[in-house]
Design a protein around this motif. Structure first.
Motif, mmCIF file in Angstrom:
data_model
loop_
_atom_site.group_PDB
_atom_site.id
_atom_site.type_symbol
_atom_site.label_atom_id
_atom_site.label_comp_id
_atom_site.label_asym_id
_atom_site.label_seq_id
_atom_site.Cartn_x
_atom_site.Cartn_y
_atom_site.Cartn_z
ATOM 1 N N UNK A 1 -18.064 -28.365 -110.738
ATOM 2 C CA UNK A 1 -17.165 -27.340 -111.365
ATOM 3 C C UNK A 1 -17.666 -26.224 -112.324
ATOM 4 N N UNK A 2 -17.344 -25.149 -112.257
ATOM 5 C CA UNK A 2 -17.832 -23.940 -113.088
ATOM 6 C C UNK A 2 -18.469 -22.953 -112.627
ATOM 7 N N UNK A 3 -18.808 -22.052 -113.417
ATOM 8 C CA UNK A 3 -19.372 -20.730 -112.766
ATOM 9 C C UNK A 3 -20.984 -20.687 -112.660
ATOM 10 N N UNK A 4 -21.597 -20.561 -111.516
ATOM 11 C CA UNK A 4 -23.098 -20.921 -111.345
ATOM 12 C C UNK A 4 -23.437 -19.518 -110.802
ATOM 13 N N UNK A 5 -24.729 -19.333 -111.168
ATOM 14 C CA UNK A 5 -25.739 -18.355 -110.697
ATOM 15 C C UNK A 5 -26.675 -19.034 -109.797
ATOM 16 N N UNK A 6 -26.641 -18.444 -108.567
ATOM 17 C CA UNK A 6 -27.711 -19.251 -107.487
ATOM 18 C C UNK A 6 -28.721 -18.182 -106.932
ATOM 19 N N UNK A 7 -29.968 -18.743 -107.062
ATOM 20 C CA UNK A 7 -31.074 -17.879 -106.447
ATOM 21 C C UNK A 7 -31.517 -18.660 -105.231
ATOM 22 N N UNK A 8 -31.785 -18.086 -104.170
ATOM 23 C CA UNK A 8 -31.844 -18.882 -102.955
ATOM 24 C C UNK A 8 -32.892 -18.297 -102.023
ATOM 25 N N UNK A 9 -33.657 -19.157 -101.410
ATOM 26 C CA UNK A 9 -34.833 -18.608 -100.590
ATOM 27 C C UNK A 9 -34.358 -19.269 -99.031
ATOM 28 N N UNK A 10 -34.181 -18.384 -98.127
ATOM 29 C CA UNK A 10 -34.177 -19.074 -96.576
ATOM 30 C C UNK A 10 -35.097 -18.972 -95.766
ATOM 31 N N UNK A 11 -35.458 -19.625 -94.981
ATOM 32 C CA UNK A 11 -36.943 -19.551 -94.213
ATOM 33 C C UNK A 11 -36.170 -19.820 -92.617
ATOM 34 N N UNK A 12 -36.434 -19.016 -91.848
ATOM 35 C CA UNK A 12 -36.064 -18.958 -90.398
ATOM 36 C C UNK A 12 -37.439 -19.371 -89.886
ATOM 37 N N UNK A 13 -37.250 -20.545 -89.343
ATOM 38 C CA UNK A 13 -38.503 -21.011 -88.401
ATOM 39 C C UNK A 13 -38.869 -20.425 -87.094
ATOM 40 N N UNK A 14 -37.911 -19.866 -86.336
ATOM 41 C CA UNK A 14 -38.148 -19.133 -84.860
ATOM 42 C C UNK A 14 -38.895 -17.929 -85.294
ATOM 43 N N UNK A 15 -38.571 -17.047 -86.332
ATOM 44 C CA UNK A 15 -39.285 -15.880 -86.805
ATOM 45 C C UNK A 15 -40.575 -16.013 -87.826
ATOM 46 N N UNK A 16 -40.492 -17.144 -88.289
ATOM 47 C CA UNK A 16 -41.458 -17.222 -89.532
ATOM 48 C C UNK A 16 -41.236 -16.171 -90.551
ATOM 49 N N UNK A 17 -40.006 -16.078 -90.833
ATOM 50 C CA UNK A 17 -39.593 -15.061 -92.019
ATOM 51 C C UNK A 17 -38.684 -15.611 -93.011
ATOM 52 N N UNK A 18 -38.818 -15.074 -94.276
ATOM 53 C CA UNK A 18 -37.936 -15.612 -95.290
ATOM 54 C C UNK A 18 -37.339 -14.579 -95.663
ATOM 55 N N UNK A 19 -36.049 -14.916 -96.509
ATOM 56 C CA UNK A 19 -35.231 -13.894 -97.075
ATOM 57 C C UNK A 19 -34.856 -14.644 -98.454
ATOM 58 N N UNK A 20 -34.635 -13.775 -99.473
ATOM 59 C CA UNK A 20 -34.119 -14.188 -100.730
ATOM 60 C C UNK A 20 -32.765 -13.613 -100.919
ATOM 61 N N UNK A 21 -32.143 -14.203 -101.973
ATOM 62 C CA UNK A 21 -30.712 -13.688 -101.858
ATOM 63 C C UNK A 21 -30.189 -14.417 -103.409
ATOM 64 N N UNK A 22 -29.118 -13.936 -103.938
ATOM 65 C CA UNK A 22 -28.551 -14.530 -105.047
ATOM 66 C C UNK A 22 -26.919 -14.585 -104.789
ATOM 67 N N UNK A 23 -26.517 -15.402 -105.550
ATOM 68 C CA UNK A 23 -25.008 -15.602 -105.498
ATOM 69 C C UNK A 23 -24.212 -16.210 -106.802
ATOM 70 N N UNK A 24 -23.224 -15.598 -106.958
ATOM 71 C CA UNK A 24 -22.384 -15.955 -107.974
ATOM 72 C C UNK A 24 -21.242 -16.828 -107.500
ATOM 73 N N UNK A 25 -21.206 -18.225 -108.064
ATOM 74 C CA UNK A 25 -20.270 -19.152 -107.475
ATOM 75 C C UNK A 25 -19.283 -19.593 -108.612
ATOM 76 N N UNK A 26 -18.054 -19.481 -108.102
ATOM 77 C CA UNK A 26 -16.904 -20.194 -108.984
ATOM 78 C C UNK A 26 -16.489 -21.056 -107.966
ATOM 79 N N UNK A 27 -16.778 -22.433 -108.882
ATOM 80 C CA UNK A 27 -16.167 -23.779 -108.157
ATOM 81 C C UNK A 27 -15.328 -24.180 -109.072
ATOM 82 N N UNK A 28 -13.920 -24.675 -108.280
ATOM 83 C CA UNK A 28 -12.919 -25.445 -109.157
ATOM 84 C C UNK A 28 -12.688 -26.611 -108.732
#
Length: 175
Positions: free
Chosen positions: A11-38
């Motif tokens: 629970x709480x407010x979180x900042x998330x830094x994410x990297x996703x790797x797509x195996x079929x295309x061998x590409x990666x994308x980065x992203x950020x999220x703000x999470x509010x978890x109750x």
């Protein structure tokens, strides 16, 4: 650690830094999220309703989480907001149990499983195009790590890694 205690630590407010790797295309994308978890107790109306919707006995609910996420992928101008409800049922043994999940606006939710061992939670749940296995653990009370793997009929489709920082005050000390 029990599932209720683990959910309480999420629970709480979180900042998330994410990297996703797509195996079929061998590409990666980065992203950020703000999470509010109750954290939601087992007697919460939304927890009980999700149990009933998914054919589970609401008396078996251990606890739940309401998760609001505001995400942005690097290079894109539009952010995406999602809301989800996650409910853990009482464990069938010391370490594992049924996990229910529903995204707001979805016609139906999913029934999966969780395991909690050595303060690491592993979730396995159906997703569009396959099954997701996610692992969550804490580096310290205000930093957590999360990995996920989406597996389809042809094998692994994508993997991701998130490092997440609790924003604001640290979690209150346990009594």
């Amino acid at each position: 650690m029990e599932i209720v205690n683990f959910f309480e630590t999420l629970a709480g407010k979180w900042f998330s830094q994410r990297t996703t790797h797509y195996l079929a295309t061998q590409t990666s994308k980065a992203g950020q999220s703000n999470l509010m978890i109750e954290f939601l107790p087992h007697i919460n109306a939304a927890v009980m309703k999700l149990c009933e919707e998914l054919g589970q006995d609401s008396a078996q609910a251990a606890c739940g989480l309401r998760i609001n996420q505001d995400s942005r992928i690097d290079g894109e101008t539009q952010s995406v907001q999602t809301a989800a409800l996650m409910v853990a049922l009482q464990p069938s043994d010391d370490q594992s149990g049924v996990l229910l999940q529903k995204t707001e606006g979805a016609d139906q939710g999913s029934v999966g499983h969780y395991t909690l061992a050595d303060e690491v939670m592993t979730i396995a749940i159906a997703a569009p195009g396959g099954q997701v296995e996610e692992r969550l653990w804490f580096a310290n009370p205000n930093v957590r790590m999360r990995t996920s793997v989406l597996q389809g009929p042809e094998g692994v489709k994508l993997t991701s890694f998130c490092s997440e920082i609790r924003l604001g005050v640290s979690r209150p000390p346990e009594e």
